[in-house]
Design a protein around this motif. Structure first.
Motif, PDB file in Angstrom:
ATOM      1  N   ASN A  37      55.050   0.192 -28.070  1.00 43.31           N
ATOM      2  CA  ASN A  37      54.203   1.276 -27.589  1.00 43.31           C
ATOM      3  C   ASN A  37      54.016   1.131 -26.077  1.00 43.31           C
ATOM      4  N   PRO A  38      54.585   2.030 -25.266  1.00 36.46           N
ATOM      5  CA  PRO A  38      54.484   1.890 -23.811  1.00 36.46           C
ATOM      6  C   PRO A  38      53.071   2.085 -23.271  1.00 36.46           C
ATOM      7  N   PHE A  39      52.131   2.525 -24.104  1.00 32.09           N
ATOM      8  CA  PHE A  39      50.741   2.709 -23.707  1.00 32.09           C
ATOM      9  C   PHE A  39      49.810   1.674 -24.322  1.00 32.09           C
ATOM     10  N   GLY A  40      50.321   0.787 -25.153  1.00 33.67           N
ATOM     11  CA  GLY A  40      49.502  -0.099 -25.972  1.00 33.67           C
ATOM     12  C   GLY A  40      48.503  -0.949 -25.220  1.00 33.67           C
ATOM     13  N   HIS A  41      48.747  -1.251 -23.978  1.00 37.85           N
ATOM     14  CA  HIS A  41      47.888  -2.132 -23.189  1.00 37.85           C
ATOM     15  C   HIS A  41      46.827  -1.381 -22.391  1.00 37.85           C
ATOM     16  N   LEU A  42      46.834  -0.046 -22.400  1.00 38.27           N
ATOM     17  CA  LEU A  42      45.914   0.744 -21.585  1.00 38.27           C
ATOM     18  C   LEU A  42      44.607   1.036 -22.315  1.00 38.27           C
ATOM     19  N   ASP A  43      43.498   1.008 -21.576  1.00 34.25           N
ATOM     20  CA  ASP A  43      42.192   1.448 -22.072  1.00 34.25           C
ATOM     21  C   ASP A  43      41.605   2.340 -20.995  1.00 34.25           C
ATOM     22  N   LEU A  44      41.607   3.641 -21.226  1.00 33.44           N
ATOM     23  CA  LEU A  44      41.258   4.601 -20.186  1.00 33.44           C
ATOM     24  C   LEU A  44      39.952   5.336 -20.433  1.00 33.44           C
ATOM     25  N   GLY A  45      39.149   4.899 -21.363  1.00 35.04           N
ATOM     26  CA  GLY A  45      37.890   5.573 -21.649  1.00 35.04           C
ATOM     27  C   GLY A  45      37.877   6.067 -23.079  1.00 35.04           C
ATOM     28  N   SER A  46      36.986   7.010 -23.348  1.00 35.18           N
ATOM     29  CA  SER A  46      36.885   7.526 -24.708  1.00 35.18           C
ATOM     30  C   SER A  46      37.098   9.028 -24.720  1.00 35.18           C
ATOM     31  N   ARG A  47      37.433   9.526 -25.897  1.00 33.95           N
ATOM     32  CA  ARG A  47      37.705  10.950 -26.117  1.00 33.95           C
ATOM     33  C   ARG A  47      38.651  11.493 -25.060  1.00 33.95           C
ATOM     34  N   LEU A  48      39.840  10.969 -25.064  1.00 31.03           N
ATOM     35  CA  LEU A  48      40.829  11.276 -24.045  1.00 31.03           C
ATOM     36  C   LEU A  48      41.527  12.602 -24.294  1.00 31.03           C
ATOM     37  N   SER A  49      41.923  13.232 -23.197  1.00 32.36           N
ATOM     38  CA  SER A  49      42.744  14.425 -23.210  1.00 32.36           C
ATOM     39  C   SER A  49      43.857  14.168 -22.202  1.00 32.36           C
ATOM     40  N   SER A  80      60.031  -1.010 -16.375  1.00 27.29           N
ATOM     41  CA  SER A  80      60.175  -1.720 -17.644  1.00 27.29           C
ATOM     42  C   SER A  80      59.927  -0.835 -18.849  1.00 27.29           C
ATOM     43  N   ASN A  81      59.954   0.497 -18.648  1.00 24.87           N
ATOM     44  CA  ASN A  81      59.678   1.464 -19.713  1.00 24.87           C
ATOM     45  C   ASN A  81      58.284   1.281 -20.297  1.00 24.87           C
ATOM     46  N   VAL A  82      57.340   0.891 -19.438  1.00 27.07           N
ATOM     47  CA  VAL A  82      55.938   0.721 -19.803  1.00 27.07           C
ATOM     48  C   VAL A  82      55.118   1.557 -18.828  1.00 27.07           C
ATOM     49  N   TYR A  83      54.091   2.206 -19.339  1.00 29.26           N
ATOM     50  CA  TYR A  83      53.218   2.993 -18.477  1.00 29.26           C
ATOM     51  C   TYR A  83      52.120   2.115 -17.896  1.00 29.26           C
ATOM     52  N   ALA A  84      51.828   2.325 -16.611  1.00 28.79           N
ATOM     53  CA  ALA A  84      50.787   1.570 -15.921  1.00 28.79           C
ATOM     54  C   ALA A  84      49.863   2.540 -15.205  1.00 28.79           C
ATOM     55  N   GLN A  85      48.578   2.240 -15.229  1.00 27.04           N
ATOM     56  CA  GLN A  85      47.606   3.062 -14.527  1.00 27.04           C
ATOM     57  C   GLN A  85      47.748   2.813 -13.030  1.00 27.04           C
ATOM     58  N   VAL A  86      47.788   3.881 -12.238  1.00 29.62           N
ATOM     59  CA  VAL A  86      47.888   3.790 -10.790  1.00 29.62           C
ATOM     60  C   VAL A  86      46.475   3.668 -10.230  1.00 29.62           C
ATOM     61  N   ALA A  87      46.288   2.731  -9.312  1.00 29.01           N
ATOM     62  CA  ALA A  87      44.963   2.443  -8.754  1.00 29.01           C
ATOM     63  C   ALA A  87      44.411   3.635  -7.973  1.00 29.01           C
ATOM     64  N   ASP A  88      43.074   3.776  -7.996  1.00 27.71           N
ATOM     65  CA  ASP A  88      42.426   4.792  -7.176  1.00 27.71           C
ATOM     66  C   ASP A  88      42.854   4.602  -5.730  1.00 27.71           C
ATOM     67  N   GLY A  89      42.968   5.681  -5.010  1.00 24.15           N
ATOM     68  CA  GLY A  89      43.430   5.637  -3.639  1.00 24.15           C
ATOM     69  C   GLY A  89      44.931   5.838  -3.545  1.00 24.15           C
ATOM     70  N   GLU A  90      45.666   5.393  -4.549  1.00 18.44           N
ATOM     71  CA  GLU A  90      47.113   5.601  -4.609  1.00 18.44           C
ATOM     72  C   GLU A  90      47.470   6.708  -5.593  1.00 18.44           C
ATOM     73  N   SER A  91      46.497   7.132  -6.358  1.00 20.14           N
ATOM     74  CA  SER A  91      46.705   8.132  -7.399  1.00 20.14           C
ATOM     75  C   SER A  91      46.522   9.536  -6.831  1.00 20.14           C
ATOM     76  N   PRO A  92      47.374  10.496  -7.228  1.00 22.87           N
ATOM     77  CA  PRO A  92      47.184  11.874  -6.761  1.00 22.87           C
ATOM     78  C   PRO A  92      45.928  12.540  -7.328  1.00 22.87           C
ATOM     79  N   VAL A  93      45.273  11.919  -8.312  1.00 25.94           N
ATOM     80  CA  VAL A  93      44.051  12.501  -8.869  1.00 25.94           C
ATOM     81  C   VAL A  93      42.806  11.728  -8.435  1.00 25.94           C
ATOM     82  N   SER A  94      42.956  10.810  -7.481  1.00 22.62           N
ATOM     83  CA  SER A  94      41.793  10.060  -6.982  1.00 22.62           C
ATOM     84  C   SER A  94      40.734  11.006  -6.444  1.00 22.62           C
ATOM     85  N   GLY A  95      39.514  10.753  -6.806  1.00 23.82           N
ATOM     86  CA  GLY A  95      38.392  11.535  -6.300  1.00 23.82           C
ATOM     87  C   GLY A  95      38.136  12.833  -7.041  1.00 23.82           C
ATOM     88  N   ILE A  96      38.971  13.185  -7.992  1.00 22.52           N
ATOM     89  CA  ILE A  96      38.751  14.404  -8.776  1.00 22.52           C
ATOM     90  C   ILE A  96      37.970  14.027 -10.026  1.00 22.52           C
TER      91      ILE A  96
END
Length: 112
Positions: A37-49, A80-96
Motif C-alpha cells: 500500500n503506497p499510502f500505508g504509512h501516512l496519517d493525514l487527519g480524520s474524515r478525509l476527502s 520508490s512508488n511510495v507516496y510522501a507528504q510534502v512539507a508546508d512551505g514546499e507544498s502548492p496548497v500551503s496556507g490554504i
C-alpha cells in the motif's frame, strides 16, 4: 489511470489512505495491504476527502487531501512508488484552509 490498469484510492475515517491493486480480470479491485500500500504509512487527519491529478509534471499522480479540520495536505509519489507528504512551505496548497471539512477538487481551467 496507470499503464498497467485502473487504480483507485480510498480515504478512511481514521486518517489513513488505502490504495488498490489494478482491476483484475473478474472486474474487482483488490486492496493493497502492508508494504504494497503506497499510502500505508501516512496519517493525514480524520474524515478525509481526496482528489488526484498531475501537479508537478512527474510520472505519477499527485494527491491533495482535505481533512475534517479544514486543512489540506499535498502527497506526492516518490521514486520508490511510495507516496510522501510534502512539507508546508514546499507544498502548492500551503496556507490554504477552510473552517472545516475541506474537500479539494483539481480541475484544469486553462486546458494546458
Amino acid at each position: 489511470t496507470e499503464s498497467d490498469g485502473l487504480r483507485f484510492f480510498v480515504a478512511k475515517g481514521d486518517g489513513g489512505l488505502n490504495g488498490s491493486s489494478v482491476l483484475n480480470l473478474s472486474a474487482t479491485f483488490d486492496e493493497l495491504v502492508g508494504a504494497d500500500n503506497p499510502f500505508g504509512h501516512l496519517d493525514l487527519g480524520s474524515r478525509l476527502s481526496l482528489t488526484a491529478g498531475e501537479l508537478d509534471s512527474s510520472d505519477g499522480l499527485d494527491v491533495v487531501v482535505g481533512s475534517l479540520d479544514g486543512g489540506l495536505s499535498y502527497v506526492q509519489l516518490n521514486g520508490s512508488n511510495v507516496y510522501a507528504q510534502v512539507a508546508d512551505g514546499e507544498s502548492p496548497v500551503s496556507g490554504i484552509s477552510v473552517p472545516n471539512s475541506s474537500a479539494p477538487v483539481l480541475v484544469d481551467l486553462n486546458a494546458d
